[in-house]
Design a protein around this motif. Structure first.
Motif, short mmCIF file in Angstrom:
data_model
loop_
_atom_site.label_atom_id
_atom_site.label_comp_id
_atom_site.label_asym_id
_atom_site.label_seq_id
_atom_site.Cartn_x
_atom_site.Cartn_y
_atom_site.Cartn_z
N SER A 78 0.81 -1.22 0.00
CA SER A 78 0.00 0.00 0.00
C SER A 78 0.84 1.27 0.00
O SER A 78 0.45 2.27 -0.61
N GLU A 79 1.99 1.25 0.65
CA GLU A 79 2.81 2.45 0.72
C GLU A 79 3.30 2.89 -0.66
O GLU A 79 3.65 4.06 -0.86
N TYR A 80 3.36 1.96 -1.61
CA TYR A 80 3.82 2.29 -2.96
C TYR A 80 2.67 2.53 -3.95
O TYR A 80 2.91 2.74 -5.13
N ARG A 81 1.44 2.49 -3.48
CA ARG A 81 0.31 2.59 -4.39
C ARG A 81 0.34 3.87 -5.23
O ARG A 81 0.18 3.85 -6.44
N LYS A 82 0.56 5.01 -4.59
CA LYS A 82 0.56 6.29 -5.32
C LYS A 82 1.69 6.34 -6.35
O LYS A 82 1.49 6.78 -7.48
N SER A 83 2.86 5.88 -5.97
CA SER A 83 3.99 5.89 -6.91
C SER A 83 3.76 4.93 -8.07
O SER A 83 4.12 5.22 -9.21
N PHE A 84 3.15 3.79 -7.77
CA PHE A 84 2.84 2.82 -8.82
C PHE A 84 1.86 3.41 -9.83
O PHE A 84 2.05 3.30 -11.04
N GLU A 85 0.82 4.05 -9.33
CA GLU A 85 -0.18 4.65 -10.21
C GLU A 85 0.39 5.82 -11.00
O GLU A 85 -0.05 6.11 -12.12
N ALA A 86 1.40 6.49 -10.44
CA ALA A 86 2.03 7.62 -11.12
C ALA A 86 3.14 7.19 -12.07
O ALA A 86 3.75 8.02 -12.74
N GLY A 87 3.42 5.89 -12.13
CA GLY A 87 4.46 5.38 -13.02
C GLY A 87 5.86 5.55 -12.48
O GLY A 87 6.84 5.42 -13.23
N ARG A 88 5.99 5.81 -11.17
CA ARG A 88 7.33 5.97 -10.58
C ARG A 88 7.80 4.72 -9.86
O ARG A 88 8.92 4.69 -9.35
N TYR A 89 6.94 3.71 -9.77
CA TYR A 89 7.33 2.43 -9.18
C TYR A 89 7.22 1.35 -10.24
O TYR A 89 6.13 1.10 -10.78
N ARG A 90 8.33 0.74 -10.55
CA ARG A 90 8.38 -0.30 -11.58
C ARG A 90 8.25 -1.66 -10.90
O ARG A 90 9.15 -2.10 -10.19
N LEU A 91 7.11 -2.32 -11.11
CA LEU A 91 6.85 -3.62 -10.50
C LEU A 91 7.25 -4.73 -11.44
O LEU A 91 6.79 -4.79 -12.59
N LEU A 92 8.11 -5.62 -10.96
CA LEU A 92 8.54 -6.77 -11.76
C LEU A 92 7.86 -8.01 -11.20
O LEU A 92 8.18 -8.45 -10.09
N PRO A 93 6.92 -8.60 -11.93
CA PRO A 93 6.21 -9.79 -11.43
C PRO A 93 7.03 -11.06 -11.64
O PRO A 93 6.74 -11.90 -12.50
N LEU A 94 8.08 -11.20 -10.85
CA LEU A 94 9.03 -12.30 -11.01
C LEU A 94 8.89 -13.32 -9.90
O LEU A 94 8.59 -12.98 -8.75
N HIS A 95 9.14 -14.58 -10.24
CA HIS A 95 9.35 -15.57 -9.19
C HIS A 95 10.57 -15.15 -8.38
O HIS A 95 11.51 -14.52 -8.91
N TYR A 96 10.60 -15.49 -7.12
CA TYR A 96 11.67 -15.03 -6.25
C TYR A 96 13.04 -15.52 -6.71
O TYR A 96 14.03 -14.79 -6.62
N ALA A 97 13.11 -16.75 -7.21
CA ALA A 97 14.39 -17.27 -7.70
C ALA A 97 14.87 -16.44 -8.88
O ALA A 97 16.08 -16.18 -9.02
N THR A 98 13.96 -16.00 -9.73
CA THR A 98 14.32 -15.16 -10.87
C THR A 98 14.72 -13.77 -10.41
O THR A 98 15.63 -13.15 -10.97
N ALA A 99 14.05 -13.27 -9.36
CA ALA A 99 14.39 -11.96 -8.82
C ALA A 99 15.82 -11.93 -8.28
O ALA A 99 16.53 -10.93 -8.40
N PHE A 100 16.26 -13.03 -7.71
CA PHE A 100 17.64 -13.14 -7.21
C PHE A 100 18.62 -13.01 -8.37
O PHE A 100 19.62 -12.28 -8.28
N GLU A 101 18.33 -13.70 -9.46
CA GLU A 101 19.20 -13.62 -10.63
C GLU A 101 19.18 -12.22 -11.24
O GLU A 101 20.21 -11.73 -11.73
N TRP A 102 18.02 -11.58 -11.20
CA TRP A 102 17.89 -10.20 -11.70
C TRP A 102 18.82 -9.26 -10.94
O TRP A 102 19.45 -8.37 -11.53
N LEU A 103 18.92 -9.46 -9.63
CA LEU A 103 19.79 -8.60 -8.82
C LEU A 103 21.26 -8.73 -9.22
O LEU A 103 22.05 -7.81 -8.99
N LYS A 104 21.63 -9.83 -9.82
CA LYS A 104 23.02 -10.02 -10.22
C LYS A 104 23.41 -9.15 -11.41
O LYS A 104 24.59 -8.89 -11.63
N THR A 105 22.40 -8.71 -12.18
CA THR A 105 22.71 -8.00 -13.42
C THR A 105 22.04 -6.63 -13.56
O THR A 105 22.42 -5.85 -14.43
#
Length: 419
Positions: A78-105
């Motif tokens: 909820s704390e990010y709702r306004k930023s998400f709606e304003a396009g300032r929060y980029r949500l990545l719908p990733l599985h957690y294992a994939t999110a870990f790999e994303w952090l590497k690059t």
């Protein structure tokens, strides 16, 4: 020790006012960084904050410090709702294992990494930040900033890093985030009792976050020599330990992080059964599949009569993300003797809304019907794994709240005639 404000000024200068900064979530979210930005919000101008901040645990919206800041993450709360709606929060719908790999690059200029105080050899423990931090500690071109926390445990089984390998060291004197589990409701106790019938001595248990963790641990307490392999534990794990359910061998409680009260953090540093491992271990499908009798116990918002699960949407709005659910479900399904269990109350909103529904109303599906295993409510267990479409509907209706069963049966009959 480096002053946080000076560090931020230096990062802005080095990146021409647009630093990309990793900020850890979980129990060691750095309040010192938030305080520095609160006192000097212009330091967030043009900055992008990257992290895996957990709903219900991390309350800081890093985009709130300045209107020209941005954030990227894998959960939406909820704390990010306004930023998400304003396009300032980029949500990545990733599985957690994939999110870990994303952090590497993912492009990063700096990363704040919570650590314990150094030992006599000068090593610090990644401890409660073991879940995601190892994806960052080997990144040579990222400025690594150690956030030394005096109250962070130094577990016997957790990755250690020389403090000298960090470019900067700051000290955080704000206490770790704490979370106390509420008492189990009668409804949750009934669900736990049903889940317990699907377990046995020697099972390995995974559990999702929120109340389902308490349900899973209460179910495990009916058995002995239980092992835990999960992404996060709460005080509920201590209750299972006190009940004598957890095996005595070192490393039997394998997790990426812990969020609870001081007794949990103290146990994490003293009990050799605690074993902290990164997401590349806790959420790895091949690792999970190799564990015999793995029970993945997770929650959700609603299940439809096809066996599809929504765990991300409420009233047409995204309130969560996939997280590690898919990783654990797939691992449990491949485990010898394993099982995937979705445990949830039969109703919501004070009993006025059924959580067993004809069809999902959400625009996305968290788990497809092909991934269905067991669904458990306070009214019983529905085994969907090898059920045909009619058996699925029949079994799910049977564990719905009694007040909704007739309507569900009538709605299914109409829908079934059109299939």
């Amino acid at each position: 020790m480096t002053a946080v404000r000076d560090l931020l000024v230096d990062l802005r200068d080095a990146t021409k006012g647009a630093p990309r900064i990793h900020v850890p979530g979980g129990p060691a979210e750095p309040a010192c960084l938030a305080n520095a930005l609160r006192e000097a919000p212009d330091l967030a101008d043009g900055a992008t904050f990257i992290g895996h901040w957990l709903p219900g645990i991390n309350r800081t919206a890093w985009t709130d410090f300045h209107p020209e800041s941005r954030a990227e993450g894998t959960f939406l709360y909820s704390e990010y709702r306004k930023s998400f709606e304003a396009g300032r929060y980029r949500l990545l719908p990733l599985h957690y294992a994939t999110a870990f790999e994303w952090l590497k690059t993912v492009p990063l200029d700096a990363a704040f990494i919570p650590v314990s105080r150094p030992d006599e050899r000068g090593d610090v423990s990644l401890s409660l930040g073991t879940d995601m931090s190892p994806a960052l500690t080997d990144r040579k071109k990222v400025r690594l900033i150690a956030v030394v926390r005096p109250d962070m445990p130094f577990p016997a089984n957790a990755p250690r890093v020389p403090l000298s390998s960090f470019a900067d060291v700051i000290e955080e004197d704000t206490p770790l985030v704490t979370l106390a589990d509420p008492p189990l409701s009668d409804e949750a106790k009934a669900i736990a009792a049903h889940v317990a019938t699907l377990l046995g001595d020697g099972f390995t248990v995974q559990s999702g976050i929120g109340s389902v963790q308490q349900i899973a641990m209460a179910a495990a307490a009916h058995h002995r020599n239980i092992r835990i392999h999960t992404g996060m534990i709460t005080d509920a794990a201590l209750e299972a330990v006190k009940a004598g359910a957890i095996g005595p061998e070192p490393g039997t409680i394998l997790t990426g992080t812990a969020i609870g009260t001081p007794p949990l953090y103290e146990a994490a540093g003293q009990d050799p059964r605690f074993n902290f491992q990164p997401v590349s271990v806790t959420h790895s499908v091949p690792v999970l599949a190799a564990i015999p009798r793995l029970a993945a116990i997770n929650g959700g918002v609603e299940v439809d009569l096809f066996g599809q699960l929504n765990s991300e949407w409420v009233k047409g709005r995204q309130v969560a993300s996939t997280g590690g659910l898919g990783n654990f479900v797939r691992g449990a399904q491949l485990s010898a003797g394993g099982r995937s269990i979705i445990a949830l109350p039969a109703t919501a909103r004070g009993g006025s809304l059924s959580r067993i529904v004809l069809q999902l109303a959400s625009p996305t599906v968290t788990l497809s019907r092909a991934e269905a295993g067991y669904v458990v409510t306070e009214h019983g267990v529905a085994d969907l794994a090898t059920a045909d479409i009619d058996q699925r509907a029949e079994r799910l209706i049977a564990i719905a709240a009694p007040a909704f069963r007739d309507d569900l049966a009538n709605e299914w009959a109409k829908l079934r005639a059109s299939l």
